[in-house]
Design an enzyme around this catalytic site. Sequence first.
Site, PDB file in Angstrom:
ATOM      1  N   LYS A  22       0.840  -1.209   0.000  1.00 22.95           N
ATOM      2  CA  LYS A  22       0.000   0.000   0.000  1.00 22.95           C
ATOM      3  C   LYS A  22       0.873   1.257   0.000  1.00 22.95           C
ATOM      4  CE  LYS A  22      -1.470   1.477   4.177  1.00 22.95           C
ATOM      5  NZ  LYS A  22      -1.120   2.852   4.544  1.00 22.95           N
ATOM      6  N   ASN A  23       1.899   1.271   0.858  1.00 25.88           N
ATOM      7  CA  ASN A  23       2.682   2.493   1.010  1.00 25.88           C
ATOM      8  C   ASN A  23       3.659   2.735  -0.136  1.00 25.88           C
ATOM      9  OD1 ASN A  23       1.255   3.072   3.274  1.00 25.88           O
ATOM     10  ND2 ASN A  23       2.862   2.497   4.738  1.00 25.88           N
ATOM     11  N   ARG A  93      -4.206  10.471   5.272  1.00 22.61           N
ATOM     12  CA  ARG A  93      -3.155  11.476   5.341  1.00 22.61           C
ATOM     13  C   ARG A  93      -2.223  11.430   4.134  1.00 22.61           C
ATOM     14  NH1 ARG A  93      -1.567  13.947   9.488  1.00 22.61           N
ATOM     15  NH2 ARG A  93       0.476  13.746   8.567  1.00 22.61           N
ATOM     16  N   CYS A 117      -3.838  12.480  13.872  1.00 26.50           N
ATOM     17  CA  CYS A 117      -4.614  11.247  13.732  1.00 26.50           C
ATOM     18  C   CYS A 117      -4.381  10.403  14.968  1.00 26.50           C
ATOM     19  CB  CYS A 117      -4.246  10.498  12.461  1.00 26.50           C
ATOM     20  SG  CYS A 117      -2.664   9.685  12.558  1.00 26.50           S
ATOM     21  N   ARG A 122       1.582  14.232  13.595  1.00 26.20           N
ATOM     22  CA  ARG A 122       1.924  14.044  12.180  1.00 26.20           C
ATOM     23  C   ARG A 122       1.897  15.339  11.358  1.00 26.20           C
ATOM     24  NH1 ARG A 122      -0.574   8.541  10.034  1.00 26.20           N
ATOM     25  NH2 ARG A 122       1.299   8.611   8.748  1.00 26.20           N
ATOM     26  N   PRO A 123       2.792  16.255  11.701  1.00 22.31           N
ATOM     27  CA  PRO A 123       2.864  17.515  10.944  1.00 22.31           C
ATOM     28  C   PRO A 123       3.440  17.298   9.540  1.00 22.31           C
ATOM     29  CG  PRO A 123       4.687  17.375  12.490  1.00 22.31           C
ATOM     30  CD  PRO A 123       3.823  16.164  12.742  1.00 22.31           C
ATOM     31  N   ASP A 305       5.402   0.323  12.026  1.00 21.91           N
ATOM     32  CA  ASP A 305       4.184  -0.326  11.524  1.00 21.91           C
ATOM     33  C   ASP A 305       4.070  -1.791  11.951  1.00 21.91           C
ATOM     34  OD1 ASP A 305       3.444   2.026  10.341  1.00 21.91           O
ATOM     35  OD2 ASP A 305       4.083   1.467   8.322  1.00 21.91           O
ATOM     36  N   ILE A 327       8.957   6.662  16.751  1.00 25.77           N
ATOM     37  CA  ILE A 327       8.516   7.393  15.555  1.00 25.77           C
ATOM     38  C   ILE A 327       7.268   8.240  15.833  1.00 25.77           C
ATOM     39  CG2 ILE A 327       7.907   7.211  13.097  1.00 25.77           C
ATOM     40  CD1 ILE A 327      10.682   6.114  13.621  1.00 25.77           C
ATOM     41  N   ARG A 397      -8.326  -0.394   5.289  1.00 26.85           N
ATOM     42  CA  ARG A 397      -7.500   0.633   4.653  1.00 26.85           C
ATOM     43  C   ARG A 397      -6.220   0.026   4.095  1.00 26.85           C
ATOM     44  NH1 ARG A 397      -5.836   5.237   8.233  1.00 26.85           N
ATOM     45  NH2 ARG A 397      -4.690   5.543   6.311  1.00 26.85           N
TER      46      ARG A 397
HETATM   47  N1  EPU Z   1       7.377  14.436  10.771  1.00 28.77           N
HETATM   48  C1  EPU Z   1       7.554  15.765  11.067  1.00 28.77           C
HETATM   49  N2  EPU Z   1       7.340  16.695  10.078  1.00 28.77           N
HETATM   50  C2  EPU Z   1       6.996  16.332   8.815  1.00 28.77           C
HETATM   51  C3  EPU Z   1       6.824  14.974   8.512  1.00 28.77           C
HETATM   52  C4  EPU Z   1       7.026  14.032   9.505  1.00 28.77           C
HETATM   53  O1  EPU Z   1       7.878  16.107  12.188  1.00 28.77           O
HETATM   54  O2  EPU Z   1       6.827  17.210   7.971  1.00 28.77           O
HETATM   55  C5  EPU Z   1       7.578  13.431  11.821  1.00 28.77           C
HETATM   56  C6  EPU Z   1       6.303  12.654  12.150  1.00 28.77           C
HETATM   57  O3  EPU Z   1       5.494  13.338  13.066  1.00 28.77           O
HETATM   58  C7  EPU Z   1       6.858  11.373  12.723  1.00 28.77           C
HETATM   59  C8  EPU Z   1       8.136  11.171  11.908  1.00 28.77           C
HETATM   60  O4  EPU Z   1       8.452  12.425  11.332  1.00 28.77           O
HETATM   61  O5  EPU Z   1       7.180  11.555  14.061  1.00 28.77           O
HETATM   62  C9  EPU Z   1       8.057  10.147  10.804  1.00 28.77           C
HETATM   63  O6  EPU Z   1       6.884  10.353  10.031  1.00 28.77           O
HETATM   64  P1  EPU Z   1       6.841  10.096   8.466  1.00 28.77           P
HETATM   65  O7  EPU Z   1       6.693  11.382   7.773  1.00 28.77           O
HETATM   66  O8  EPU Z   1       7.957   9.214   8.055  1.00 28.77           O
HETATM   67  O9  EPU Z   1       5.461   9.297   8.323  1.00 28.77           O
HETATM   68  P2  EPU Z   1       4.542   9.331   7.056  1.00 28.77           P
HETATM   69  O10 EPU Z   1       5.369   9.535   5.864  1.00 28.77           O
HETATM   70  O11 EPU Z   1       3.393  10.225   7.305  1.00 28.77           O
HETATM   71  C10 EPU Z   1       4.723   6.784   6.441  1.00 28.77           C
HETATM   72  C11 EPU Z   1       3.763   5.647   6.304  1.00 28.77           C
HETATM   73  C12 EPU Z   1       3.268   5.232   7.673  1.00 28.77           C
HETATM   74  C13 EPU Z   1       4.472   4.828   8.512  1.00 28.77           C
HETATM   75  C14 EPU Z   1       5.477   5.988   8.575  1.00 28.77           C
HETATM   76  C15 EPU Z   1       6.761   5.634   9.313  1.00 28.77           C
HETATM   77  C16 EPU Z   1       2.813   6.042   4.116  1.00 28.77           C
HETATM   78  C17 EPU Z   1       1.643   6.404   3.289  1.00 28.77           C
HETATM   79  N3  EPU Z   1       2.665   6.059   5.445  1.00 28.77           N
HETATM   80  O12 EPU Z   1       3.975   7.839   7.041  1.00 28.77           O
HETATM   81  O13 EPU Z   1       2.426   4.115   7.484  1.00 28.77           O
HETATM   82  O14 EPU Z   1       4.070   4.504   9.821  1.00 28.77           O
HETATM   83  O15 EPU Z   1       5.826   6.388   7.238  1.00 28.77           O
HETATM   84  O16 EPU Z   1       7.382   4.557   8.720  1.00 28.77           O
HETATM   85  O17 EPU Z   1       3.851   5.706   3.576  1.00 28.77           O
HETATM   86  C18 EPU Z   1       0.678   2.640   8.009  1.00 28.77           C
HETATM   87  O18 EPU Z   1       0.821   2.122   6.894  1.00 28.77           O
HETATM   88  O19 EPU Z   1      -0.042   2.124   8.920  1.00 28.77           O
HETATM   89  C19 EPU Z   1       1.352   3.886   8.311  1.00 28.77           C
HETATM   90  C20 EPU Z   1       0.957   4.704   9.290  1.00 28.77           C
END
Ligand code: EPU
Length: 417
Positions: A22-23, A93, A117, A122-123, A305, A327, A397
């Site tokens: 999915k990701n 998101r 969420c 998750r900023p 995850d 994380i 999802r």
């Molecule tokens: N973060 C910031 N600022 C940003 C972006 C992220 O501070 O602008 C922080 C987040 O708050 C968090 C950390 O950085 O503490 C890592 O977040 P990341 O951005 O890597 O998460 P994401 O890209 O929103 C993806 C996956 C998630 C998975 C995370 C971590 C997708 C669509 N989603 O989310 O998947 O948990 O990486 O590996 O790729 C899931 O599939 O259940 C899921 C939540």
Amino acid sequence: MDKIRVIGGRPLSGSVKISGAKNAALPAMAASLLTRDRIELENVPYVRDILTMRNLLEDMGSEVEVTEDGSAVLQSSNIRSQEAPYELVKTMRASILVLGPLLGRFCHARVSLPGGCAIGARPVNLHLMGLEKMGAKCRILHGYVEASVEKLQGAHIVMDTITVTGTENMMMAATLAEGETVLENAACEPEVSDLADMLRSMGARIEGDGGRTIRVRGVEELHGCRHHIIPDRIEAGTFAIAAAITRGDVEVENCNPKHLSSVLEQLSRTGADIESGTNRFRVQCDGPILSKNVTTYPYPAFPTDMQAQYMALMTQGDGDSIITETIFENRFMHALELIRMGADIAVEGRQALVKGNSPLSGARVLASDLRASASLILAALIASGETWIDRVYHLDRGYHRIEEKLARLGANIERVR
Ligand code: EPU
């Protein structure tokens, strides 16, 4: 609304085929916005988030066809709006992934801010910081990010936190920027490399993905491609734990064990026997489960995850274990539901102390997010009596027909509509 009913107590055995990731499929679909040509994707999992992304792209004017056999055909030659509305973004998101491609190709985007969420705040500040470094003007108005630029320029971007979708967004935007972009402290998750592979087959010039520094040299335009999505490492890991927790014997097929090495290594520390091939592995467990601490970190370390699923396993360990989540700040919601099933878990900040040897009993439980749902199913597989899992839409999802896959391995599980 659907519920899942499980009667625990059966060891799983047999083989299961893993779906596409999915990701990886979500950014691949968003990347189709970078060209007017036709994009063909294979091994796309037919799960709710993919259908949400389809709806979002269609809302902007893309033609998208996703079928249950894993194929997706996308064409974005007639985009009429560069906007991702709140109604769609609030349910997923990952919709933020359209920001980079829209800005790259159309120099304008209006994308609703996702908000927090169940697993944390998750900023998206890093996504915006990167795009601003590339020359975009971003402002937040009425809950939307409004971004525009005359032409994106290559930039040197250092991320102070590793972000998966942030890296993907910047990488996509940079493919059509003028000059070279260097992304430092980039995410090296396999899903990022899969996206880089797809972008390269569209004509992008990207190097260094899979490591912490990614270099992208912008090109004038990208063209269509056919791309095969990598297998879902988290679904594969979930079945690995299902085998271990039920003291079963399961062959997990159509996966890439290399993407799961930290999870499989951790599982073997807990006493499971693991035998890996190139695109399959087998998990057997008939002895005691050993309690072992784990800490989540970005890839290649143990993934956040898989944390909820591992917690279910540790309730059956031979002693105490500490699970540390680095994380997301609020990713222990499943602990409260596991406690209702008889687990002994104390959460303090980012750590959970899990006592092993806890007999679990079936209960009515609520899924709070995608991976939490998976951990409740794992717990239900070994609980005495009947467990009813509510809010199954979280599960839908990201897992394709998980109850059917588990039932084929011998679990007593059904979806009740
Ligand atoms: N973060 C910031 N600022 C940003 C972006 C992220 O501070 O602008 C922080 C987040 O708050 C968090 C950390 O950085 O503490 C890592 O977040 P990341 O951005 O890597 O998460 P994401 O890209 O929103 C993806 C996956 C998630 C998975 C995370 C971590 C997708 C669509 N989603 O989310 O998947 O948990 O990486 O590996 O790729 C899931 O599939 O259940 C899921 C939540």
